[in-house]
Scaffold this motif. Sequence first.
Motif, PDB file in Angstrom:
ATOM      1  N   LYS A  20      17.480  -6.693  11.013  1.00 20.30           N
ATOM      2  CA  LYS A  20      17.039  -7.394   9.804  1.00 20.30           C
ATOM      3  C   LYS A  20      15.561  -7.766   9.871  1.00 20.30           C
ATOM      4  O   LYS A  20      14.922  -7.945   8.835  1.00 20.30           O
ATOM      5  CB  LYS A  20      17.879  -8.649   9.575  1.00 20.30           C
ATOM      6  N   ASN A  21      15.031  -7.897  11.080  1.00 20.06           N
ATOM      7  CA  ASN A  21      13.622  -8.259  11.257  1.00 20.06           C
ATOM      8  C   ASN A  21      12.757  -7.071  11.654  1.00 20.06           C
ATOM      9  O   ASN A  21      11.650  -7.244  12.151  1.00 20.06           O
ATOM     10  CB  ASN A  21      13.507  -9.378  12.302  1.00 20.06           C
ATOM     11  N   GLN A  22      13.269  -5.857  11.434  1.00 21.37           N
ATOM     12  CA  GLN A  22      12.573  -4.599  11.728  1.00 21.37           C
ATOM     13  C   GLN A  22      11.991  -4.555  13.139  1.00 21.37           C
ATOM     14  O   GLN A  22      10.839  -4.134  13.353  1.00 21.37           O
ATOM     15  CB  GLN A  22      11.454  -4.330  10.706  1.00 21.37           C
ATOM     16  N   ALA A  23      12.767  -4.965  14.125  1.00 23.02           N
ATOM     17  CA  ALA A  23      12.316  -4.961  15.515  1.00 23.02           C
ATOM     18  C   ALA A  23      12.230  -3.538  16.041  1.00 23.02           C
ATOM     19  O   ALA A  23      13.079  -2.703  15.753  1.00 23.02           O
ATOM     20  CB  ALA A  23      13.271  -5.771  16.376  1.00 23.02           C
ATOM     21  N   GLU A  24      11.190  -3.282  16.809  1.00 25.42           N
ATOM     22  CA  GLU A  24      11.075  -2.018  17.523  1.00 25.42           C
ATOM     23  C   GLU A  24      11.592  -2.166  18.945  1.00 25.42           C
ATOM     24  O   GLU A  24      11.985  -1.196  19.581  1.00 25.42           O
ATOM     25  CB  GLU A  24       9.619  -1.550  17.543  1.00 25.42           C
ATOM     26  N   GLU A  25      11.560  -3.411  19.423  1.00 29.08           N
ATOM     27  CA  GLU A  25      12.023  -3.700  20.776  1.00 29.08           C
ATOM     28  C   GLU A  25      12.433  -5.169  20.849  1.00 29.08           C
ATOM     29  O   GLU A  25      11.829  -6.019  20.207  1.00 29.08           O
ATOM     30  CB  GLU A  25      10.889  -3.432  21.776  1.00 29.08           C
ATOM     31  N   ILE A  26      13.453  -5.451  21.635  1.00 35.63           N
ATOM     32  CA  ILE A  26      13.840  -6.833  21.907  1.00 35.63           C
ATOM     33  C   ILE A  26      13.314  -7.173  23.291  1.00 35.63           C
ATOM     34  O   ILE A  26      13.625  -6.485  24.267  1.00 35.63           O
ATOM     35  CB  ILE A  26      15.370  -7.022  21.834  1.00 35.63           C
ATOM     36  N   LEU A  27      12.490  -8.214  23.365  1.00 31.33           N
ATOM     37  CA  LEU A  27      11.851  -8.576  24.628  1.00 31.33           C
ATOM     38  C   LEU A  27      12.656  -9.607  25.423  1.00 31.33           C
ATOM     39  O   LEU A  27      12.743  -9.519  26.652  1.00 31.33           O
ATOM     40  CB  LEU A  27      10.442  -9.120  24.366  1.00 31.33           C
ATOM     41  N   GLU A  28      13.203 -10.587  24.712  1.00 32.22           N
ATOM     42  CA  GLU A  28      13.868 -11.688  25.398  1.00 32.22           C
ATOM     43  C   GLU A  28      14.922 -12.308  24.490  1.00 32.22           C
ATOM     44  O   GLU A  28      14.718 -12.411  23.281  1.00 32.22           O
ATOM     45  CB  GLU A  28      12.827 -12.741  25.780  1.00 32.22           C
ATOM     46  N   VAL A  29      16.012 -12.725  25.095  1.00 34.82           N
ATOM     47  CA  VAL A  29      17.098 -13.382  24.365  1.00 34.82           C
ATOM     48  C   VAL A  29      17.529 -14.598  25.164  1.00 34.82           C
ATOM     49  O   VAL A  29      17.705 -14.518  26.380  1.00 34.82           O
ATOM     50  CB  VAL A  29      18.309 -12.440  24.182  1.00 34.82           C
ATOM     51  N   THR A  30      17.684 -15.737  24.469  1.00 33.86           N
ATOM     52  CA  THR A  30      18.200 -16.942  25.112  1.00 33.86           C
ATOM     53  C   THR A  30      19.549 -17.266  24.477  1.00 33.86           C
ATOM     54  O   THR A  30      19.660 -17.335  23.254  1.00 33.86           O
ATOM     55  CB  THR A  30      17.229 -18.131  24.935  1.00 33.86           C
ATOM     56  N   ILE A  31      20.541 -17.466  25.339  1.00 31.33           N
ATOM     57  CA  ILE A  31      21.902 -17.748  24.894  1.00 31.33           C
ATOM     58  C   ILE A  31      22.346 -19.074  25.491  1.00 31.33           C
ATOM     59  O   ILE A  31      22.154 -19.317  26.690  1.00 31.33           O
ATOM     60  CB  ILE A  31      22.862 -16.625  25.338  1.00 31.33           C
ATOM     61  N   GLU A  32      22.917 -19.940  24.644  1.00 29.99           N
ATOM     62  CA  GLU A  32      23.477 -21.209  25.102  1.00 29.99           C
ATOM     63  C   GLU A  32      24.979 -21.034  25.296  1.00 29.99           C
ATOM     64  O   GLU A  32      25.664 -20.552  24.395  1.00 29.99           O
ATOM     65  CB  GLU A  32      23.262 -22.310  24.066  1.00 29.99           C
ATOM     66  N   VAL A  33      25.474 -21.439  26.461  1.00 31.55           N
ATOM     67  CA  VAL A  33      26.900 -21.327  26.756  1.00 31.55           C
ATOM     68  C   VAL A  33      27.391 -22.683  27.252  1.00 31.55           C
ATOM     69  O   VAL A  33      26.958 -23.170  28.291  1.00 31.55           O
ATOM     70  CB  VAL A  33      27.171 -20.239  27.821  1.00 31.55           C
ATOM     71  N   GLY A  34      28.287 -23.287  26.487  1.00 30.81           N
ATOM     72  CA  GLY A  34      28.862 -24.575  26.859  1.00 30.81           C
ATOM     73  C   GLY A  34      29.844 -24.442  28.009  1.00 30.81           C
ATOM     74  O   GLY A  34      30.547 -23.436  28.124  1.00 30.81           O
ATOM     75  N   LYS A  35      29.893 -25.467  28.843  1.00 35.29           N
ATOM     76  CA  LYS A  35      30.807 -25.466  29.996  1.00 35.29           C
ATOM     77  C   LYS A  35      32.264 -25.307  29.571  1.00 35.29           C
ATOM     78  O   LYS A  35      33.052 -24.713  30.284  1.00 35.29           O
ATOM     79  CB  LYS A  35      30.658 -26.760  30.797  1.00 35.29           C
ATOM     80  N   LEU A  36      32.619 -25.836  28.400  1.00 34.66           N
ATOM     81  CA  LEU A  36      34.012 -25.776  27.961  1.00 34.66           C
ATOM     82  C   LEU A  36      34.435 -24.418  27.411  1.00 34.66           C
ATOM     83  O   LEU A  36      35.613 -24.201  27.141  1.00 34.66           O
ATOM     84  CB  LEU A  36      34.298 -26.869  26.925  1.00 34.66           C
ATOM     85  N   THR A  37      33.497 -23.501  27.237  1.00 34.70           N
ATOM     86  CA  THR A  37      33.876 -22.158  26.795  1.00 34.70           C
ATOM     87  C   THR A  37      34.599 -21.407  27.901  1.00 34.70           C
ATOM     88  O   THR A  37      35.272 -20.418  27.638  1.00 34.70           O
ATOM     89  CB  THR A  37      32.651 -21.319  26.373  1.00 34.70           C
TER      90      THR A  37
END
Length: 121
Positions: A20-37
């Motif tokens: 959707k943002n016309q990316a040519e490359e993804i450089l970095e991704v941050t994911i939040e994961v809760g302890k209860l998952t």
Amino acid sequence: MHELSMADAIVKTILDAAEKNQAEEILEVTIEVGKLTMLNPEQLKFLLDVLAENTLLEGAEVIIEEVPVEIKCHSCDYTGSTDLDDSDHYLMIVKCPKCDERNIEIISGQECNVKNIRIEK
């Protein structure tokens, strides 16, 4: 192993946002994961790397931030973090650290979110 289904959903979410943002490359991704998952961060990262092969996500830095459990106790009005009784592999028991009651509201620790995606256009 629910890490696989979560990893698949995360990859699809990231790739959809990148497209959707016309990316040519993804450089970095941050994911939040809760302890209860009850998601294992190492397994999740491994599966994300496998599912990213031959996509824009391949080679991106994946950062997984663990979100601690925070509660509000309805018995004693304590608000803050708490330790988990994870002696049962299938069920984490959350209690108030102040009064030891289970009459609580979970404020955080259940989330699994893509927090940030850094792309190259």
